[in-house]
Design an enzyme around this catalytic site. Structure first.
Site, PDB file in Angstrom:
ATOM      1  N   TYR A 146      -0.863  -8.472   4.980  1.00  0.00           N
ATOM      2  CA  TYR A 146      -2.066  -7.711   5.305  1.00  0.00           C
ATOM      3  C   TYR A 146      -2.658  -8.171   6.639  1.00  0.00           C
ATOM      4  O   TYR A 146      -2.922  -7.367   7.536  1.00  0.00           O
ATOM      5  CB  TYR A 146      -3.092  -7.895   4.177  1.00  0.00           C
ATOM      6  CG  TYR A 146      -4.463  -7.338   4.453  1.00  0.00           C
ATOM      7  CD1 TYR A 146      -4.712  -5.976   4.343  1.00  0.00           C
ATOM      8  CD2 TYR A 146      -5.528  -8.186   4.791  1.00  0.00           C
ATOM      9  CE1 TYR A 146      -5.991  -5.468   4.579  1.00  0.00           C
ATOM     10  CE2 TYR A 146      -6.792  -7.689   5.023  1.00  0.00           C
ATOM     11  CZ  TYR A 146      -7.020  -6.330   4.914  1.00  0.00           C
ATOM     12  OH  TYR A 146      -8.282  -5.829   5.153  1.00  0.00           O
ATOM     13  N   LYS A 150      -2.868  -6.073  10.129  1.00  0.00           N
ATOM     14  CA  LYS A 150      -4.160  -5.877  10.801  1.00  0.00           C
ATOM     15  C   LYS A 150      -4.094  -6.398  12.240  1.00  0.00           C
ATOM     16  O   LYS A 150      -4.639  -5.790  13.162  1.00  0.00           O
ATOM     17  CB  LYS A 150      -5.281  -6.581  10.024  1.00  0.00           C
ATOM     18  CG  LYS A 150      -5.699  -5.848   8.752  1.00  0.00           C
ATOM     19  CD  LYS A 150      -6.455  -4.566   9.087  1.00  0.00           C
ATOM     20  CE  LYS A 150      -6.867  -3.771   7.864  1.00  0.00           C
ATOM     21  NZ  LYS A 150      -7.409  -2.444   8.217  1.00  0.00           N
TER      22      LYS A 150
END
Lengths: 320, 320
Positions: A146, A150
């Site tokens: 994640y 990002k």
């Protein structure tokens, strides 16, 4: 001006949409229309302008084209697969967080209008070999897929802005607490549920100790900062369009004590303290202490206490 | 063990292949086969093992599957669209540098053998708000699409390594000088041609002044470092698999003076000094001064003088 919110059915997208419905301005520009897009059709919101609601998956370029049908002037790109989900389902995280963000940027670029794009990055881009506290200018060292996705989104927002394809602004959001609604697959989910659920008479588990430090922000504050990001002149960001957003640090114990001061001692008694190795591995890779100097200089705001967050939750979100 | 080199037809891929053909070892493991892949079929090299040569575009997953048909144990991923080309042709740069790298990583992951992957990143990931000199741990601030795409590749190599899909090692290569062959679309091309071409009786243009500082490495040295990266135990990198590679700093003037000391004064007289705004914009966004402490600790080497680079060029590369 026209606004598009991806993740417009999520708690943050809905709060942002309701805020803009109530005060239909970004800076001194009046909002004339809004599109809310999410994987399922977002709930409607009260607004003086037309609100288009779309179900679509940003990993599909055709769905993204539909979201952009109104040619938005400002895009809030909040849609994401959250941390524990992206860790468990690697390809799904890549499809939405990396390729979905690419599709959003490409759709914005295709407009040839250089729309403002506010990108929700995350403090999960930091960790590992970064110093404590994390200061501006430190190498991004995400410890999760994640956080990696990002961080890649940040680099894309930066380069698309440099090329003049979009006018991007990336904010590394602190953990948003107290997040309303139900528990989700974010590894940080407990950082809200131990307040939200226990204040509503339910039990909730805390997998870390009272001394675990959380870099956090209240929903009201982060919504205000998202709007502020769209209002700023892009040039004020300087070259680097991605910043660590303002937040505050409290330990879990300090946050619980704040809850008790505002709402009494009953809620704390409903917290269980069981280990959860998977969640602990993820959240112990995050950082609790930051110095967000650039954000402060740009006028972004932070909370002055977690008591405020508890009060705002009771005012805004508690289901009675 | 089997080796795959993407960009195996490029000057660096060819030099690496010839080195491994002459000394068919990586550490104490004997090379049993090699695949050289590039956009056009690479030239053959002398080797005691079979050499498979493939033309294919890494932006096409089917072509990448073909490159991986032999199930390589070590992959040197050198293929890229260079800086000025990626700046002029944004989509081509994205297709090869970002999505091509993704396809390489996915093909390596699909093997389920956790192959070693040596990734050629670039010092072009640094610039902008980074301090001078650039130290380890500084936020990547690429000033070009090429640098952005290389930085994204680093993040992918890192996360694929963390997940155990590959055993990755990313090296941020200094400008390689003196690069043999013809001028290419790298903005740094002049940093080789003002030596390479003038030593061979041709003129070459230098678009920056004598005081422009270059962070550079000789081809011999970078080939040695690429092999070293494959030989190291991945665990010695710690969490962060991407490092600024060893190099040295000289100004253009110091490099020219070194050429004159080795090969006499005639070559310098063939340098023209005309401005080139496009190239200057790119190369002035790069950095000339680095402290590559982690690379030194891991045993990577740098040149002790640019005179060596000139001598090695005359020995290895000059076309007579």
């Amino acid at each position: 001006m026209k606004v598009l919110i991806t993740g417009g059915g999520g708690f943050l997208g809905q709060k942002l949409a309701r805020k803009l419905g109530g005060e239909p301005l970004i800076g001194d520009r009046v909002i004339s229309a809004m599109t809310l897009a999410d994987i399922v059709e977002p709930a409607d919101i009260a607004a003086p302008f037309p609100v288009r609601r779309i179900a679509g998956d940003i990993s599909d370029p055709a769905a993204v084209a539909d979201m952009f049908a109104d040619v938005p002037d400002v895009i809030f790109h909040l849609a994401a697969i959250v941390s524990a989900d992206a860790e468990e389902n690697f390809d799904k995280g890549m499809a939405v967080n990396l390729f979905g963000t690419y599709h959003i940027l490409e759709a914005a670029r295709a407009q040839k209008t250089t729309p403002i794009l506010v990108y929700a990055s995350s403090c999960a881009v930091h960790g590992g070999e970064a110093p404590e506290p994390v200061t501006d200018g430190v190498e991004l060292n995400p410890q999760t897929s994640y956080g990696t996705q990002k961080a890649i989104g940040e680099k894309l927002v930066q380069d698309y802005s440099r090329k003049g394809f979009v006018d991007g602004r990336g904010l590394r959001l602190p953990t948003v607490s107290i997040r309303p609604g139900k528990a989700n697959k974010a590894a940080s989910s407990f950082m809200s549920s131990i307040f939200r659920d226990t204040l509503q008479g339910q039990v909730a588990n805390c997998p870390v100790g009272r001394d675990y430090a959380v870099w956090h922000t209240a929903p009201r504050t982060v919504v205000r900062n998202l709007v502020h990001a769209a209002e700023l002149d892009g040039a004020t960001f300087g070259f680097n369009r991605n910043i660590t957003l303002s937040g505050r640090t409290d330990t879990i114990g300090e946050m619980i004590d704040a809850m008790t001061r505002v709402a009494g001692p009953k809620a704390e008694g409903r917290i269980t303290w069981n280990h959860d190795p998977e969640i602990e591995t993820i959240v112990k890779g995050w950082r609790g202490h930051f110095r967000a100097k650039k954000a402060a200089r740009l006028g972004f705001v932070s909370d002055t206490s977690f008591e405020d967050s508890v009060r705002w939750f009771l005012e805004d979100d508690i289901v009675t």
